[in-house]
Write an enzyme that holds these catalytic residues in place. Structure first.
Site, PDB file in Angstrom:
ATOM      1  N   HIS A  83       0.822  -1.218   0.000  1.00 36.74           N
ATOM      2  CA  HIS A  83       0.000   0.000   0.000  1.00 36.74           C
ATOM      3  C   HIS A  83       0.851   1.260   0.000  1.00 36.74           C
ATOM      4  CE1 HIS A  83       0.097  -0.042   4.558  1.00 36.74           C
ATOM      5  NE2 HIS A  83       0.051   1.261   4.376  1.00 36.74           N
ATOM      6  N   ASP A 219       1.136  -7.668   2.406  1.00 40.01           N
ATOM      7  CA  ASP A 219       1.220  -6.240   2.077  1.00 40.01           C
ATOM      8  C   ASP A 219       2.679  -5.784   1.895  1.00 40.01           C
ATOM      9  OD1 ASP A 219       0.825  -3.538   1.787  1.00 40.01           O
ATOM     10  OD2 ASP A 219      -0.493  -3.319   3.522  1.00 40.01           O
ATOM     11  N   SER A 627       3.977   2.212   8.493  1.00 41.16           N
ATOM     12  CA  SER A 627       3.772   1.194   7.480  1.00 41.16           C
ATOM     13  C   SER A 627       5.060   0.990   6.717  1.00 41.16           C
ATOM     14  CB  SER A 627       2.672   1.606   6.524  1.00 41.16           C
ATOM     15  OG  SER A 627       1.458   1.177   7.038  1.00 41.16           O
TER      16      SER A 627
HETATM   17  N1  ARG Z   1      -4.735   0.528   7.539  1.00 39.39           N
HETATM   18  C1  ARG Z   1      -3.396   0.482   7.041  1.00 39.39           C
HETATM   19  C2  ARG Z   1      -2.739   1.888   7.087  1.00 39.39           C
HETATM   20  O1  ARG Z   1      -3.256   2.782   7.684  1.00 39.39           O
HETATM   21  C3  ARG Z   1      -3.327  -0.133   5.686  1.00 39.39           C
HETATM   22  C4  ARG Z   1      -4.002   0.615   4.597  1.00 39.39           C
HETATM   23  C5  ARG Z   1      -3.935  -0.004   3.239  1.00 39.39           C
HETATM   24  N2  ARG Z   1      -4.960  -1.001   3.021  1.00 39.39           N
HETATM   25  C6  ARG Z   1      -6.227  -0.719   2.603  1.00 39.39           C
HETATM   26  N3  ARG Z   1      -7.074  -1.692   2.515  1.00 39.39           N
HETATM   27  N4  ARG Z   1      -6.628   0.479   2.271  1.00 39.39           N
HETATM   28  O2  ARG Z   1      -2.150   2.399   6.197  1.00 39.39           O
HETATM   29  N1  ASP Z   2      -1.272   1.382   7.935  1.00 40.10           N
HETATM   30  C1  ASP Z   2      -0.558   2.471   8.564  1.00 40.10           C
HETATM   31  C2  ASP Z   2       0.458   3.134   7.647  1.00 40.10           C
HETATM   32  O1  ASP Z   2       0.266   3.199   6.467  1.00 40.10           O
HETATM   33  C3  ASP Z   2       0.051   2.020   9.844  1.00 40.10           C
HETATM   34  C4  ASP Z   2      -0.885   2.218  10.986  1.00 40.10           C
HETATM   35  O2  ASP Z   2      -1.606   3.219  10.977  1.00 40.10           O
HETATM   36  O3  ASP Z   2      -0.843   1.399  11.883  1.00 40.10           O
HETATM   37  O4  ASP Z   2       1.410   3.739   8.065  1.00 40.10           O
END
Ligand code: ARG
Ligand code: ASP
Length: 695
Positions: A83, A219, A627
């Site tokens: 991502h 990921d 991330s």
């Molecule tokens: N929640 C994670 C972060 O804040 C992963 C986001 C990417 N994945 C998604 N399904 N949008 O970045």
């Molecule tokens: N998914 C998040 C990021 O892209 C990490 C988090 O918020 O825990 O940095």
């Protein structure tokens, strides 16, 4: 007796060590080093951060300013999340060459794909410059005067900082401005895409599984840093060569077990751990709900269009993911704050703080800090909501309004003269081209119709019929010519005529009012921070995240989200197959992965139980920006790749609760398995250093 003492010390260290914290890597000696050891670490503070010889920190790069990445070979190979590299993966994709769906693997250097604008930055050195930054800053000065003196001092320190000509420097505030650090940096700008799994692996579970455990997402994506012939940062050039890093992370094939030590090293973006109850209440009860509503309305339109149109699916993949991510985060954050009773607990804590102030005879200095803060937050509420609604509607979700916002900034720059205008025009053109690269006017018009009423009753969808900015050519046409001509055409455009009064109101009224109160709040938060440290000197204090390099450590651990429910900390490929829904846009599984599962063909990547591990949980305190951060074992080897947090713990940005806040990492063995067995990119495995620390 002695044994008992040691045991008690050990247990209490174990407990406090689970309290969270994002620590400054140059200051780990003392408390952190001891605590890390108590959790199982074999690393010294110097192994992690050393300015005189290579250390772990030399392998950690800030990826494009928003994510973290790490070097995993002596040829500058870089690992980060799927991502995090998604924008790049998408930018090389088309309906014919759909790297989102099919994945991408460069089989040699010449196939690696350059990415304009992408950069990775390393930290060379960190210095405490507090006294110099705050020189001359006295309580007699107004907040504005203080800030301008701080800026002036900082500029001078930056200028005088000793560094190589290719290095950069920046100063950042810590503990709400009670401390300042200087960072010497090295930024690489030739970063090429090396590999990415198909989205059905890299984003398996998509929005349904986002922020959720149990998780089964691979990921990750791979890049490579290129440098000039002297191994220094350089702009893209075909003759650049793979970078030789000062340090790269060996990768452990032994994986993790519950209670193993883990250290996550990266660039957390923003946290707010020292907010008063009043602020948490405002965020969760007022700001989050209205943001959630707006995004929900926008997503309904976007999701529908993506499902029905393959071209739109590719075009909007990145935009949709960005909007959906925080939409879901805010929902989880609110649930967590409510469930953990965080506001009431904060109030209790504040009452205790108030008592201590009295006991310590500090009423004069700090007696009214909290009540003043509370008053300010009350004054803040309306404008904070209004501003946040504006940002959601006019900047984050509706693209035509976003273009108008940028165009307004361009028009404003004219006041500073033609030169400034031309510069702004150039970046505006780039912005608009960027938006139009993946733009569908009908979809955008539907988004406008769905969300504008959250900001104003003055709705006029007819602007979509007559504006020049829904079409790339006519939009760029408006921006041809000299300032006067461009501004005339712009001010004749129906969308601009419509949007301008709103944007003017934002710049002339809403934002200045917001900033005025916010400046006062920040000043008081600084006092509150200082007061906390003085009144309760034995608590643990770590600075809020501010996009600088931090260490967080903990252990591999499951958690109990609800009565009688316990979540194991490790998931396996079996779980991917359990979730498999043929043809589903979130839960499809590539045939090849199913075949490998059927044959149990996991090679050296299987766990000792014969299963293939996918993800695991830890008690590391992380946030957005972490991330792509490496999860490092007790010996300094890479075992995991951080990418998310669990639903019950997304509130950790305001309220870290060691019981339920967990970070989610991909097991490196799954990453290697996909590269090796799934993609057949053996040459990449060969350039890595695979180790067996557990023997
Ligand atoms: N929640 C994670 C972060 O804040 C992963 C986001 C990417 N994945 C998604 N399904 N949008 O970045
Ligand atoms: N998914 C998040 C990021 O892209 C990490 C988090 O918020 O825990 O940095």
């Amino acid at each position: 007796m002695k044994f008992l003492k040691i045991l008690i010390l050990f247990i209490s260290l174990q407990l406090t060590a689970q309290q969270g914290g994002m620590w400054i890597p140059s200051l780990l000696e003392g408390m952190n080093e001891e605590e890390m050891t108590s959790l199982g670490s074999k690393l010294s503070a110097k192994d992690i951060f050393d300015v005189n010889k290579s250390s772990l920190k030399d392998a950690i790069g800030h990826f494009n300013g928003g994510c973290t990445s790490e070097v995993i070979s002596d040829k500058g190979l870089i690992l980060t999340n799927h991502h995090c590299g998604f924008g790049q993966i998408q930018s090389h994709s088309s309906e014919e060459n759909d790297y989102i769906t099919n994945g991408f693997w460069a089989m040699n250097y010449s196939e690696e794909l350059p990415n304009e604008g992408l950069f990775i930055e390393f930290i060379i050195r960190i210095e405490d410059v507090t006294t110099r930054v705050l020189q001359g800053v006295t309580s007699q000065l107004s907040e504005k005067e203080k800030q301008s003196l701080i800026d002036k001092n900082s500029a001078a320190i930056n200028k005088a900082a000793s560094k190589e000509e290719w290095q950069g420097s920046k100063i950042k505030a810590f503990f709400k401005g009670n401390q300042y650090f200087l960072f010497i940096t090295e930024r690489f700008e030739d970063v090429r895409l090396v590999g990415a799994p198909p989205v059905s692996i890299g984003k398996f579970g998509s929005d349904t599984d986002n922020w959720v455990w149990p998780r089964h997402t691979g990921d990750f994506s791979l890049f490579r840093i290129y440098a000039d012939k002297n191994n220094r940062p350089a702009k893209y050039h075909k003759d650049n060569v793979p970078y030789t890093p000062k340090h790269y992370l060996p990768i452990s094939l032994d994986g993790v077990a519950e209670n193993d030590f883990t250290l996550v090293f990266g660039f957390p973006g923003r946290t707010n751990e020292y907010l008063p109850a009043a602020a948490i209440e405002q965020i969760t009860q007022k700001v989050n709900p209205s943001n959630i509503e707006i995004r929900e309305a926008a997503l309904k339109v976007i999701d529908e269009a993506m499902k029905n149109d393959n071209k739109i699916r590719i075009q909007y993949a990145s935009k949709q993911a960005r909007i959906a991510n925080y939409w879901k985060k805010w929902i989880g954050e609110n649930l967590g704050i409510e469930k953990s009773n965080a506001i009431a607990k904060k109030r209790e804590f504040e009452a205790k703080f108030q008592v201590l102030i009295k006991e310590k005879g500090l009423e004069e200095t700090y007696g009214s800090t909290l009540s003043d803060l509370e008053k300010l937050y009350a004054e803040f509420e309306d404008v904070a909501i209004k501003r946040s609604n504006f940002i959601e509607v006019f900047i984050r979700n509706n693209e035509l309004m976003h273009m108008m916002f940028r165009l307004y900034q361009m028009e404003s720059s004219f006041k500073k003269g033609e030169e400034s205008f031309n510069k702004s025009k150039e970046s505006t053109i780039a912005r608009i081209q960027g938006i139009h690269k993946n733009y569908n006017a009908t979809l955008d018009e539907n988004v406008y119709n769905a969300i504008i009423s959250f900001y104003t009753d003055n709705k006029d969808a007819s602007i979509y019929k007559s504006t020049n900015f829904t079409n790339t050519n006519t939009a760029l046409e408006v921006l041809q010519g000299d300032a006067e001509g461009v501004l005339k055409k712009l001010n004749d455009d129906s969308a601009y005529i419509y949007a301008k009064p709103f944007i003017e109101e934002f710049y002339n009224t809403i934002n200045p009012e917001y900033q005025r109160i916010n400046t006062e709040i920040n000043a008081l938060q600084k006092t509150y921070m200082k007061a906390l440290m003085e009144v309760m000197p034995n608590e643990r204090y770590y600075p809020d995240a501010n996009s600088t390099l931090r260490v967080t450590y903990g252990q591999v651990k499951g958690y109990a989200p609800r009565d009688a429910v316990y979540y194991n900390p490790v998931t396996y490929l079996d779980g991917v197959i359990e979730k498999y829904i043929p043809g589903d846009y979130e839960f499809d599984v590539p045939q090849k992965l199913q075949d490998l599962y059927a044959a149990k063909d996991y090679g050296q990547y299987a766990d000792s139980n014969g299963k293939l591990p996918i993800c695991f949980l830890g008690t590391n305190h992380t946030t957005g920006g972490n991330s792509g951060s490496p999860a490092i074992d007790a010996h300094g080897n890479l075992v995991g790749l951080n990418f998310d947090r669990v639903w019950e713990g997304t509130m950790s940005d305001m309220n870290y609760d060691p019981e339920i806040c967990r970070n989610i990492m991909v097991d490196l063995r799954y990453v290697l398995f996909i590269i090796d067995k799934y993609a057949g990119a053996h040459h990449l495995i060969e350039e890595m250093d695979l180790v067996h620390p557990k023997g």
